[in-house]
Scaffold this motif. Structure first.
Motif, mmCIF file in Angstrom:
data_model
loop_
_atom_site.group_PDB
_atom_site.id
_atom_site.type_symbol
_atom_site.label_atom_id
_atom_site.label_comp_id
_atom_site.label_asym_id
_atom_site.label_seq_id
_atom_site.Cartn_x
_atom_site.Cartn_y
_atom_site.Cartn_z
ATOM 1 N N ILE A 62 0.942 -1.065 0.043
ATOM 2 C CA ILE A 62 -0.092 -0.057 -0.124
ATOM 3 C C ILE A 62 1.055 1.241 0.104
ATOM 4 C CG2 ILE A 62 -1.780 1.130 1.176
ATOM 5 C CD1 ILE A 62 -2.389 -1.527 2.562
ATOM 6 N N VAL A 63 0.740 1.763 -1.159
ATOM 7 C CA VAL A 63 1.832 3.297 -1.159
ATOM 8 C C VAL A 63 0.831 4.515 -1.125
ATOM 9 C CG1 VAL A 63 3.307 4.332 -3.027
ATOM 10 C CG2 VAL A 63 2.962 1.663 -2.785
ATOM 11 N N GLY A 85 -12.266 15.632 1.902
ATOM 12 C CA GLY A 85 -11.273 15.005 2.311
ATOM 13 C C GLY A 85 -10.654 13.927 1.639
ATOM 14 N N GLY A 86 -10.170 14.048 0.378
ATOM 15 C CA GLY A 86 -9.832 12.906 -0.606
ATOM 16 C C GLY A 86 -8.458 12.662 -0.099
ATOM 17 N N LYS A 87 -8.007 11.575 -0.068
ATOM 18 C CA LYS A 87 -6.771 10.895 0.083
ATOM 19 C C LYS A 87 -6.418 9.787 -0.859
ATOM 20 C CE LYS A 87 -2.926 10.564 2.476
ATOM 21 N NZ LYS A 87 -1.907 11.644 2.725
ATOM 22 N N PRO A 88 -5.296 10.117 -1.709
ATOM 23 C CA PRO A 88 -5.144 9.029 -2.726
ATOM 24 C C PRO A 88 -4.204 8.076 -2.045
ATOM 25 C CG PRO A 88 -3.849 11.005 -3.164
ATOM 26 C CD PRO A 88 -4.902 11.397 -1.918
ATOM 27 N N PHE A 89 -4.406 6.766 -2.388
ATOM 28 C CA PHE A 89 -3.544 5.589 -2.066
ATOM 29 C C PHE A 89 -3.326 4.680 -3.443
ATOM 30 C CE2 PHE A 89 -7.512 4.232 -1.184
ATOM 31 C CZ PHE A 89 -7.515 2.967 -1.173
ATOM 32 N N SER A 90 -2.293 3.888 -3.334
ATOM 33 C CA SER A 90 -2.200 2.907 -4.428
ATOM 34 C C SER A 90 -1.919 1.509 -3.783
ATOM 35 C CB SER A 90 -1.177 3.326 -5.492
ATOM 36 O OG SER A 90 -1.269 4.536 -6.043
ATOM 37 N N LEU A 91 -2.352 0.649 -4.699
ATOM 38 C CA LEU A 91 -1.889 -0.812 -4.269
ATOM 39 C C LEU A 91 -1.005 -1.376 -5.342
ATOM 40 C CD1 LEU A 91 -5.660 -2.446 -3.322
ATOM 41 C CD2 LEU A 91 -3.799 -1.409 -1.971
ATOM 42 N N ASP A 93 -12.448 4.215 -7.471
ATOM 43 C CA ASP A 93 -11.459 3.793 -8.229
ATOM 44 C C ASP A 93 -10.546 4.738 -9.316
ATOM 45 O OD1 ASP A 93 -12.945 3.804 -10.431
ATOM 46 O OD2 ASP A 93 -13.544 1.588 -10.274
ATOM 47 N N LYS A 94 -9.711 4.243 -10.373
ATOM 48 C CA LYS A 94 -9.316 5.228 -11.402
ATOM 49 C C LYS A 94 -10.084 5.972 -12.170
ATOM 50 C CE LYS A 94 -8.710 1.571 -14.799
ATOM 51 N NZ LYS A 94 -7.670 1.048 -15.679
ATOM 52 N N PHE A 149 -6.134 4.600 -6.201
ATOM 53 C CA PHE A 149 -7.562 4.644 -5.568
ATOM 54 C C PHE A 149 -7.725 6.014 -4.862
ATOM 55 C CE2 PHE A 149 -6.929 0.301 -6.208
ATOM 56 C CZ PHE A 149 -8.291 -0.330 -6.600
ATOM 57 N N GLU A 150 -8.906 6.566 -4.505
ATOM 58 C CA GLU A 150 -8.820 7.769 -3.318
ATOM 59 C C GLU A 150 -9.848 7.400 -2.279
ATOM 60 O OE1 GLU A 150 -8.432 12.622 -4.081
ATOM 61 O OE2 GLU A 150 -8.997 11.484 -5.667
ATOM 62 N N ALA A 151 -9.760 7.845 -1.154
ATOM 63 C CA ALA A 151 -10.620 7.515 -0.172
ATOM 64 C C ALA A 151 -11.137 8.984 0.337
ATOM 65 C CB ALA A 151 -9.808 6.892 1.178
ATOM 66 N N PHE A 152 -12.385 9.072 0.718
ATOM 67 C CA PHE A 152 -13.145 10.202 0.961
ATOM 68 C C PHE A 152 -13.763 9.928 2.237
ATOM 69 C CE2 PHE A 152 -12.450 10.759 -3.422
ATOM 70 C CZ PHE A 152 -12.179 12.269 -3.554
#
Length: 183
Positions: free
Chosen positions: A43-44, A73-79, A129-130, A156-159
Motif C-alpha cells: 500500500i503506497v 477530504g480525499g486521500k489518494p493511495f495505491s496498491l 477507483d481510477k 484509488f482515493e478515499a473520502f
C-alpha cells in the motif's frame, strides 16, 4: 452323543444370542495453514511514496457537510503489484488485468467508521477507483492493466462521505480488507 445338561445348553444359547457387534471409534486430527496472501501487495502513499497499511485521512470540519452524500477530504493511495513476487502474472507482458474488492463493516454501500465513545457520526468512508467511481463494499473495482515487467500502482482515493445532513465531529477511522483478483 451325550446331551448337555439343560442349564448349560441354555447358557451357551443365551451367550450366542447376547453377543453384539462393537464399533471401534477414533479421532482424526487435521492440521494445516491458510495463508493470507499468495502475492505481496504494497500500500503506497503517492504523496511521499511511503509504504505501509495506514492511509492517513485529512481532517475535515464537520460544518463542511450540509447534505447527505457529500465527499470531503480525499486521500489518494495505491496498491502496488510487483512482477516476480509470486503473483502469477502472465507472459507475454501486459496481458493481465486486475480488479480489487474492498470489504468491511458496511454503512450503506460504503464503509462504516469504527464505533467508539468519541467516534464521528453521520459519515462513512467511500473509496473511488481510477475512473472516479465509488467501489461499493464487496464489489469489484474497475479493471487495472498490469505490467509483467514493472511494478503496477493501482490508484484509488478515499473520502469521508456524509450519511446525514448533520455530521458530528469525532474520530473517523475504519478497517477495510481488500482482495486483488488477477484476470
Amino acid at each position: 452323543m451325550r446331551a448337555l445338561p439343560l442349564h448349560l445348553s441354555m447358557g451357551i444359547a443365551l451367550s450366542l444370542f447376547g453377543t453384539s457387534v462393537f464399533a471401534t471409534t477414533g479421532t482424526i486430527n487435521f492440521e494445516g495453514k491458510i495463508t493470507s496472501s499468495t502475492c505481496p501487495i504494497e500500500i503506497v502513499n503517492p504523496g511521499d511514496g511511503s509504504i505501509g497499511n495506514l492511509v492517513e485521512m485529512v481532517d475535515v470540519e464537520a460544518s463542511r457537510y450540509t447534505a447527505v452524500d457529500q465527499d470531503r477530504g480525499g486521500k489518494p493511495f495505491s496498491l502496488r503489484l510487483t512482477p516476480d513476487s509470486g503473483c502469477g502474472l502472465a507472459v507475454p507482458p501486459d496481458t493481465n488485468t486486475a480488479t480489487v474488492t474492498f470489504s468491511g463493516l458496511a454503512d450503506g454501500d460504503h464503509f462504516a467508521i469504527r464505533s467508539s465513545a468519541d467516534a464521528a457520526q453521520g459519515v462513512a468512508i467511500v473509496i473511488k477507483d481510477k475512473t472516479g467511481s465509488p467501489v461499493k463494499n464487496g464489489d469489484a473495482s474497475a479493471e487495472y492493466a498490469l505490467s509483467s515487467t514493472d511494478p503496477t500502482d493501482m490508484q484509488f482515493e478515499a473520502f469521508y462521505r456524509s450519511t446525514a445532513a448533520n455530521v458530528k465531529a469525532g474520530v473517523a477511522s475504519a478497517d477495510i480488507a481488500f482482495v486483488v483478483k488477477i484476470n
